[in-house]
Design a protein around this motif. Structure first.
Motif, PDB file in Angstrom:
ATOM      1  N   ILE A   1       0.749  -0.952   0.121  1.00 14.17           N
ATOM      2  CA  ILE A   1       0.305   0.354   0.356  1.00 14.17           C
ATOM      3  C   ILE A   1       0.738   1.453   0.132  1.00 14.17           C
ATOM      4  CG2 ILE A   1      -1.823   0.975   0.996  1.00 14.17           C
ATOM      5  CD1 ILE A   1      -2.984  -1.177   2.141  1.00 14.17           C
ATOM      6  N   GLY A   2       0.907   2.285  -0.628  1.00  9.64           N
ATOM      7  CA  GLY A   2       1.487   3.728  -0.877  1.00  9.64           C
ATOM      8  C   GLY A   2       1.321   4.206   0.363  1.00  9.64           C
ATOM      9  N   ALA A   3       2.208   5.273   0.652  1.00  8.23           N
ATOM     10  CA  ALA A   3       2.434   5.544   2.045  1.00  8.23           C
ATOM     11  C   ALA A   3       0.974   6.888   1.651  1.00  8.23           C
ATOM     12  CB  ALA A   3       3.643   6.526   1.755  1.00  8.23           C
ATOM     13  N   GLU A   4       0.882   7.411   0.575  1.00  5.32           N
ATOM     14  CA  GLU A   4      -0.494   8.374   0.704  1.00  5.32           C
ATOM     15  C   GLU A   4      -1.649   7.090   0.778  1.00  5.32           C
ATOM     16  OE1 GLU A   4      -2.176  11.699   1.507  1.00  5.32           O
ATOM     17  OE2 GLU A   4       0.300  11.434   1.074  1.00  5.32           O
ATOM     18  N   GLU A   5      -1.765   6.741  -0.139  1.00  6.80           N
ATOM     19  CA  GLU A   5      -3.324   5.957   0.711  1.00  6.80           C
ATOM     20  C   GLU A   5      -3.028   5.077   2.095  1.00  6.80           C
ATOM     21  OE1 GLU A   5      -5.637   1.918  -0.715  1.00  6.80           O
ATOM     22  OE2 GLU A   5      -3.434   2.485  -2.527  1.00  6.80           O
ATOM     23  N   ARG A   6      -1.701   4.880   3.025  1.00  7.89           N
ATOM     24  CA  ARG A   6      -2.226   4.290   4.003  1.00  7.89           C
ATOM     25  C   ARG A   6      -2.112   5.465   5.129  1.00  7.89           C
ATOM     26  NH1 ARG A   6      -2.736  -0.101   6.600  1.00  7.89           N
ATOM     27  NH2 ARG A   6      -1.386  -0.985   5.128  1.00  7.89           N
TER      28      ARG A   6
ATOM     29  N   VAL B   1       4.528   6.283   9.286  1.00 10.57           N
ATOM     30  CA  VAL B   1       3.598   7.734   8.778  1.00 10.57           C
ATOM     31  C   VAL B   1       3.499   8.608   9.820  1.00 10.57           C
ATOM     32  CG1 VAL B   1       1.997   8.158   7.637  1.00 10.57           C
ATOM     33  CG2 VAL B   1       2.929   5.856   7.360  1.00 10.57           C
ATOM     34  N   PHE B   2       3.057   8.927  10.946  1.00 16.97           N
ATOM     35  CA  PHE B   2       3.261  10.109  11.719  1.00 16.97           C
ATOM     36  C   PHE B   2       3.685   9.729  13.123  1.00 16.97           C
ATOM     37  CE2 PHE B   2      -1.601   9.242   9.823  1.00 16.97           C
ATOM     38  CZ  PHE B   2      -1.245  10.981   8.942  1.00 16.97           C
TER      39      PHE B   2
END
Length: 140
Positions: free
Chosen positions: A4-9, A48-49
């Motif tokens: 899964i891509g970073a933006e979708e995640r 991601v965060f």
């Protein structure tokens, strides 16, 4: 397993956080619970965060734009008072149609006022800017 891509995640985590806060409240919105709601490993959430504040800020920023989008239907030629009245009606309608998102938005704002005044100031500034963009009545 598909990657899964970073933006979708990132969006998955934002949506999961909205659901978790609306259901459990912000005090019980743990990163473990949010990762589970996103069906993702906890390490991915922290990748991601980097901080919970960063996640909460991203959630609030995504939420503040949603009700503002409904304000594009202010009638042309209306007086400022008529326009503001219509904007308020549309906001109330949006909050009524999206109670989970509205609950989360309010929870995040009041939590930040108590626990992170700097974050509260940032999200308040985002809210004011979004409102100014919509409520530009031809000011210079």
């Amino acid at each position: 397993m598909a990657r899964i891509g970073a933006e979708e995640r990132k969006q998955d985590f934002i949506e999961a956080t909205i659901k978790v806060i609306a259901e459990y409240g912000i005090a019980d919105a743990t990163t473990r619970r949010i990762a589970a709601a996103a069906d993702s490993p906890l390490a991915s959430l922290h990748y991601v965060f980097h901080t919970k504040d960063e996640l909460f800020c991203a959630v609030y920023e995504s939420l503040i734009n949603m009700p503002q989008q409904s304000l594009q239907y202010v009638p042309t030629g209306a007086t400022p008072a008529e326009s503001i009245g219509e904007m308020l009606r549309q906001l109330v309608k949006w909050f009524t149609l999206h109670p989970e998102r509205a609950t989360t938005q309010f929870e995040l704002f009041f939590w930040s006022l108590r626990n992170n005044p700097e974050m509260a100031a940032r999200i308040y500034a985002v809210s004011i800017e979004a409102t100014h963009q919509v409520a530009d009545f031809g000011a210079p």
